[in-house]
Write a protein that holds these residues in place. Sequence first.
Motif, PDB file in Angstrom:
ATOM      1  N   MET A   1     -19.690  -4.678  12.788  1.00  0.00           N
ATOM      2  CA  MET A   1     -18.480  -5.171  12.924  1.00  0.00           C
ATOM      3  C   MET A   1     -17.604  -4.909  11.630  1.00  0.00           C
ATOM      4  N   ARG A   2     -18.293  -4.370  10.639  1.00  0.00           N
ATOM      5  CA  ARG A   2     -17.702  -3.818   9.408  1.00  0.00           C
ATOM      6  C   ARG A   2     -16.529  -3.015   9.615  1.00  0.00           C
ATOM      7  N   SER A   3     -16.449  -2.427  10.404  1.00  0.00           N
ATOM      8  CA  SER A   3     -15.246  -1.366  11.044  1.00  0.00           C
ATOM      9  C   SER A   3     -13.961  -2.208  11.597  1.00  0.00           C
ATOM     10  N   PHE A   4     -14.252  -3.347  12.085  1.00  0.00           N
ATOM     11  CA  PHE A   4     -13.400  -4.184  12.798  1.00  0.00           C
ATOM     12  C   PHE A   4     -12.353  -4.854  11.491  1.00  0.00           C
ATOM     13  N   ALA A   5     -13.431  -5.356  10.574  1.00  0.00           N
ATOM     14  CA  ALA A   5     -12.729  -5.891   9.463  1.00  0.00           C
ATOM     15  C   ALA A   5     -12.209  -4.972   8.555  1.00  0.00           C
ATOM     16  N   ALA A   6     -12.560  -3.933   8.398  1.00  0.00           N
ATOM     17  CA  ALA A   6     -11.765  -2.963   7.814  1.00  0.00           C
ATOM     18  C   ALA A   6     -10.449  -2.692   8.468  1.00  0.00           C
ATOM     19  N   ALA A   7     -10.611  -2.203   9.738  1.00  0.00           N
ATOM     20  CA  ALA A   7      -9.379  -2.275  10.428  1.00  0.00           C
ATOM     21  C   ALA A   7      -8.408  -3.104  10.123  1.00  0.00           C
ATOM     22  N   ALA A   8      -8.626  -4.296  10.345  1.00  0.00           N
ATOM     23  CA  ALA A   8      -7.906  -5.430  10.440  1.00  0.00           C
ATOM     24  C   ALA A   8      -6.973  -5.813   9.162  1.00  0.00           C
ATOM     25  N   LEU A   9      -7.735  -5.359   7.973  1.00  0.00           N
ATOM     26  CA  LEU A   9      -7.110  -5.394   6.649  1.00  0.00           C
ATOM     27  C   LEU A   9      -6.478  -4.174   6.142  1.00  0.00           C
ATOM     28  N   ARG A  10      -6.841  -3.029   6.814  1.00  0.00           N
ATOM     29  CA  ARG A  10      -6.043  -1.796   6.253  1.00  0.00           C
ATOM     30  C   ARG A  10      -4.602  -1.865   6.336  1.00  0.00           C
ATOM     31  N   PRO A  11      -3.917  -1.468   5.282  1.00  0.00           N
ATOM     32  CA  PRO A  11      -2.698  -1.773   4.880  1.00  0.00           C
ATOM     33  C   PRO A  11      -1.983  -0.562   5.974  1.00  0.00           C
ATOM     34  N   PRO A  12      -0.885  -0.595   6.639  1.00  0.00           N
ATOM     35  CA  PRO A  12       0.003   0.325   7.305  1.00  0.00           C
ATOM     36  C   PRO A  12       0.154   1.545   6.425  1.00  0.00           C
ATOM     37  N   ALA A  13       0.258   2.544   6.987  1.00  0.00           N
ATOM     38  CA  ALA A  13       0.673   3.982   6.125  1.00  0.00           C
ATOM     39  C   ALA A  13       2.028   3.678   5.436  1.00  0.00           C
ATOM     40  N   ASP A  14       2.855   3.240   6.217  1.00  0.00           N
ATOM     41  CA  ASP A  14       4.404   3.297   5.643  1.00  0.00           C
ATOM     42  C   ASP A  14       4.407   2.268   4.369  1.00  0.00           C
ATOM     43  N   GLU A  15       3.668   1.258   4.322  1.00  0.00           N
ATOM     44  CA  GLU A  15       3.516   0.285   3.204  1.00  0.00           C
ATOM     45  C   GLU A  15       2.887   0.943   2.097  1.00  0.00           C
ATOM     46  N   VAL A  16       1.728   1.646   2.347  1.00  0.00           N
ATOM     47  CA  VAL A  16       1.089   2.591   1.266  1.00  0.00           C
ATOM     48  C   VAL A  16       2.065   3.288   0.683  1.00  0.00           C
ATOM     49  N   GLU A  17       2.827   3.810   1.359  1.00  0.00           N
ATOM     50  CA  GLU A  17       3.704   4.954   0.953  1.00  0.00           C
ATOM     51  C   GLU A  17       4.792   4.388  -0.094  1.00  0.00           C
ATOM     52  N   ALA A  18       5.304   3.415   0.642  1.00  0.00           N
ATOM     53  CA  ALA A  18       6.404   2.554  -0.151  1.00  0.00           C
ATOM     54  C   ALA A  18       5.892   2.217  -1.641  1.00  0.00           C
ATOM     55  N   TYR A  19       4.594   1.584  -1.514  1.00  0.00           N
ATOM     56  CA  TYR A  19       4.162   1.133  -2.796  1.00  0.00           C
ATOM     57  C   TYR A  19       3.709   2.149  -3.645  1.00  0.00           C
ATOM     58  N   ALA A  20       3.208   3.144  -3.146  1.00  0.00           N
ATOM     59  CA  ALA A  20       2.829   4.473  -4.063  1.00  0.00           C
ATOM     60  C   ALA A  20       4.254   4.921  -4.803  1.00  0.00           C
ATOM     61  N   ARG A  21       5.257   4.701  -4.030  1.00  0.00           N
ATOM     62  CA  ARG A  21       6.622   5.349  -4.427  1.00  0.00           C
ATOM     63  C   ARG A  21       7.052   4.629  -5.863  1.00  0.00           C
ATOM     64  N   VAL A  22       6.730   3.131  -5.330  1.00  0.00           N
ATOM     65  CA  VAL A  22       7.023   2.095  -6.505  1.00  0.00           C
ATOM     66  C   VAL A  22       6.247   2.465  -7.784  1.00  0.00           C
ATOM     67  N   ILE A  23       4.776   2.791  -7.603  1.00  0.00           N
ATOM     68  CA  ILE A  23       4.215   2.869  -8.781  1.00  0.00           C
ATOM     69  C   ILE A  23       4.405   4.174  -9.285  1.00  0.00           C
ATOM     70  N   SER A  24       4.896   5.202  -8.638  1.00  0.00           N
ATOM     71  CA  SER A  24       4.969   6.642  -9.251  1.00  0.00           C
ATOM     72  C   SER A  24       6.453   6.443 -10.312  1.00  0.00           C
ATOM     73  N   GLU A  25       7.290   5.783  -9.504  1.00  0.00           N
ATOM     74  CA  GLU A  25       8.649   5.718 -10.074  1.00  0.00           C
ATOM     75  C   GLU A  25       8.399   4.875 -11.415  1.00  0.00           C
ATOM     76  N   ARG A  26       7.581   3.797 -11.438  1.00  0.00           N
ATOM     77  CA  ARG A  26       7.305   2.859 -12.771  1.00  0.00           C
ATOM     78  C   ARG A  26       6.515   3.534 -13.818  1.00  0.00           C
TER      79      ARG A  26
END
Length: 67
Positions: A1-26
Motif C-alpha cells: 500500500m505504500r505506492s497508494f499513499a505516495a500517489a495520494a500525496l504526490r504534488p501535481p506536476a503543474d504545482e511543482v513547476e510553479a513552485y520551482a519557478r518561485v524558488i528559481s526566481e528567488r
Amino acid sequence: MRSFAAAALRPPADEVEAYARVISEREGRPIDDCRPEAELQLWVWHAEHAHTAHPFRRRALATADVA
C-alpha cells in the motif's frame, strides 16, 4: 500500500513547476536545479496537510499500510 499513499500525496506536476519557478526566481538558480527541491518540499507539505484533505482521501490515507 505504500505506492497508494505516495500517489495520494504526490504534488501535481503543474504545482511543482510553479513552485520551482518561485524558488528559481528567488534564489537565482536554474529552474532545472529547483524542480527536485520543489517536489520534495511540496510532497512534505501535502503529507503534513493530509488531515485537511477530502474525507475520502483522509480515510484512505488512514487505512493505508505505509510500513
